[in-house]
Design a protein around this motif. Structure first.
Motif, PDB file in Angstrom:
ATOM      1  N   ASP A 228     -67.868  -4.093  31.124  1.00  0.00           N
ATOM      2  CA  ASP A 228     -68.529  -2.968  31.794  1.00  0.00           C
ATOM      3  C   ASP A 228     -69.014  -3.480  33.158  1.00  0.00           C
ATOM      4  O   ASP A 228     -69.872  -4.357  33.233  1.00  0.00           O
TER       5      ASP A 228
ATOM      6  N   SER B 148     -70.905  -2.233  35.303  1.00  0.00           N
ATOM      7  CA  SER B 148     -72.319  -1.989  35.587  1.00  0.00           C
ATOM      8  C   SER B 148     -73.214  -3.108  35.079  1.00  0.00           C
ATOM      9  O   SER B 148     -74.352  -3.267  35.534  1.00  0.00           O
ATOM     10  N   GLU B 149     -72.720  -3.914  34.132  1.00  0.00           N
ATOM     11  CA  GLU B 149     -73.508  -5.010  33.570  1.00  0.00           C
ATOM     12  C   GLU B 149     -73.276  -6.342  34.293  1.00  0.00           C
ATOM     13  O   GLU B 149     -73.906  -7.344  33.951  1.00  0.00           O
TER      14      GLU B 149
ATOM     15  N   THR C  70     -74.311  -8.241  36.776  1.00  0.00           N
ATOM     16  CA  THR C  70     -75.508  -8.089  37.600  1.00  0.00           C
ATOM     17  C   THR C  70     -75.542  -8.969  38.846  1.00  0.00           C
ATOM     18  O   THR C  70     -76.406  -8.759  39.715  1.00  0.00           O
TER      19      THR C  70
ATOM     20  N   MET D  35     -74.334  -3.610  43.884  1.00  0.00           N
ATOM     21  CA  MET D  35     -74.155  -2.332  43.209  1.00  0.00           C
ATOM     22  C   MET D  35     -72.977  -1.548  43.778  1.00  0.00           C
ATOM     23  O   MET D  35     -72.207  -0.910  43.031  1.00  0.00           O
TER      24      MET D  35
ATOM     25  N   ARG E 236     -69.851  -2.899  42.274  1.00  0.00           N
ATOM     26  CA  ARG E 236     -69.708  -2.482  40.872  1.00  0.00           C
ATOM     27  C   ARG E 236     -69.185  -1.062  40.783  1.00  0.00           C
ATOM     28  O   ARG E 236     -68.315  -0.752  39.973  1.00  0.00           O
ATOM     29  N   ASN E 237     -69.731  -0.201  41.635  1.00  0.00           N
ATOM     30  CA  ASN E 237     -69.272   1.195  41.643  1.00  0.00           C
ATOM     31  C   ASN E 237     -67.809   1.296  42.078  1.00  0.00           C
ATOM     32  O   ASN E 237     -67.025   2.071  41.512  1.00  0.00           O
TER      33      ASN E 237
ATOM     34  N   GLY F 288     -65.496   0.177  39.333  1.00  0.00           N
ATOM     35  CA  GLY F 288     -65.410   1.208  38.297  1.00  0.00           C
ATOM     36  C   GLY F 288     -64.483   2.349  38.666  1.00  0.00           C
ATOM     37  O   GLY F 288     -63.922   3.003  37.791  1.00  0.00           O
TER      38      GLY F 288
END
Length: 339
Positions: A40, A42-43, A45, A49, A52-53, A56
């Motif tokens: 995932d 989003s995890e 870290t 951000m 990560r987006n 995805g």
């Protein structure tokens, strides 16, 4: 969307660079996926951000559903997994005092139809992708809560008939940036595909080789393993000599011992003749209960066969099968829907 589990580290780096990120981000992602088994974005870290987006929106992870998990009285675990196209595979976790081995599938079903094997009786559907092979490992490591020590391509399917995807999965899982599983901790188990064995010898990839032999009699082996009609023992022996000359590695032979079929003195003599000159180890496997029914020799007959082979100068051991009570032992895997 691209399946990120289908990418080795170099391919992932090229993808990351292509949309303006630094290549070290690929290393971070690879560690999250294969060292920490996080699927995932989003995890993850330590990634910004916005990255990560972006990940995805560009990538996906192969998903497979754990339909059933059976645990044997000896601790062996068998997983029935549902793939994204609703096909099913089975994989096995073998637990030993000091290590854990995964028996991984390379195909949905098997086309070789060996007479003592339930997998072949279920027929062949398709090859597994590299990402589906890798995903089995991640899923089972997460399920048992620890990393695997050895991976054997001895689940469903003939690995050398899906060679490219098997090799890519090994490359991904071996990469030191991620899972970092040592190359000698992988074993390819084959029914005896000469072209595949030769390519393995030439590849420089120092994985272990296991050959399902089961008889050194041409007629008997052909009755047990139809592949022997296409690749008879002489062609198999020649390529095994080539493999050993090229690699120097010992070859493991699997020998399913079947009462009245391949357990006679003549069978023992022919086996010794076939093995002479090969650095080998023989796993003697008292046949497991599958259909059509073959009988196991008695404990005494098994011991006599094993001791006679040792006296002839060959290394061997009787394999005490794990997971027979849940149909997880050698030759017992099949595509079973239990939903």
């Amino acid at each position: 969307m691209k399946d990120i589990l289908s990418l080795d580290l170099d391919e992932l780096r090229r993808e990351i660079i292509s949309f303006g990120e630094k290549d070290y981000r690929a290393n971070q992602i690879f560690k999250w996926v294969y060292a920490k088994r996080v699927l995932d974005f989003s995890e993850m870290t330590d990634l910004p951000m916005n990255l990560r987006n972006k990940l995805g929106s560009l990538f996906r992870f192969t998903t497979m559903k754990e339909v059933e998990r059976q645990i044997s009285i000896d601790g062996t675990e068998k997983f029935l997994l549902k793939l994204e196209d609703d096909n099913h595979i089975e994989t096995v976790v073998l637990k030993h005092p000091r290590h854990v081995t995964f028996c991984i599938s390379s195909q949905v079903g098997c086309a070789l139809n060996c007479s003592f094997c339930a997998t072949g009786a279920s027929g062949f559907t398709r090859d597994l992708s590299a990402s589906e092979i890798v995903s089995q490992v991640i899923l089972m490591e997460n399920s048992i809560g620890r990393p695997v020590d050895n991976i054997v391509f001895m689940g469903m399917g003939e690995p050398f008939l899906n060679e490219a995807n098997v090799y890519k999965a090994i490359k991904i899982l071996h990469d030191p940036v991620g899972r970092n599983l040592g190359i000698r901790h992988f074993t390819i188990s084959t029914a005896g595909i000469p072209e595949g064995i030769k390519r393995l010898a030439d590849s420089g990839m120092d994985v272990r080789l296991s050959v399902s032999l089961h008889s050194a009699s041409e007629e008997t082996r052909s009755s047990l393993m139809p592949i022997n009609k296409k690749y008879p023992l002489d062609s198999l022996r020649k390529v095994l000599d080539y493999y050993q000359q090229k690699t120097g590695n010992r070859i493991t032979f699997e020998y399913a011992l079947i009462k009245g079929v391949n357990d006679s003195k003549e069978d023992l003599t022919k086996l010794g003749e076939f093995l002479t000159g090969i650095k080998s180890f023989v796993n003697i496997i008292p046949v497991n209960p599958v259909k059509p029914v073959f009988d196991r020799p008695s404990d005494r007959e098994i011991a006599v066969f094993s001791e006679s082979l040792k006296k002839a100068g060959f290394e061997c051991a009787v394999r005490h099968e794990k997971g027979t009570d849940i149909e997880a032992a050698c030759g017992q895997l099949r595509q079973k829907r239990r939903e």
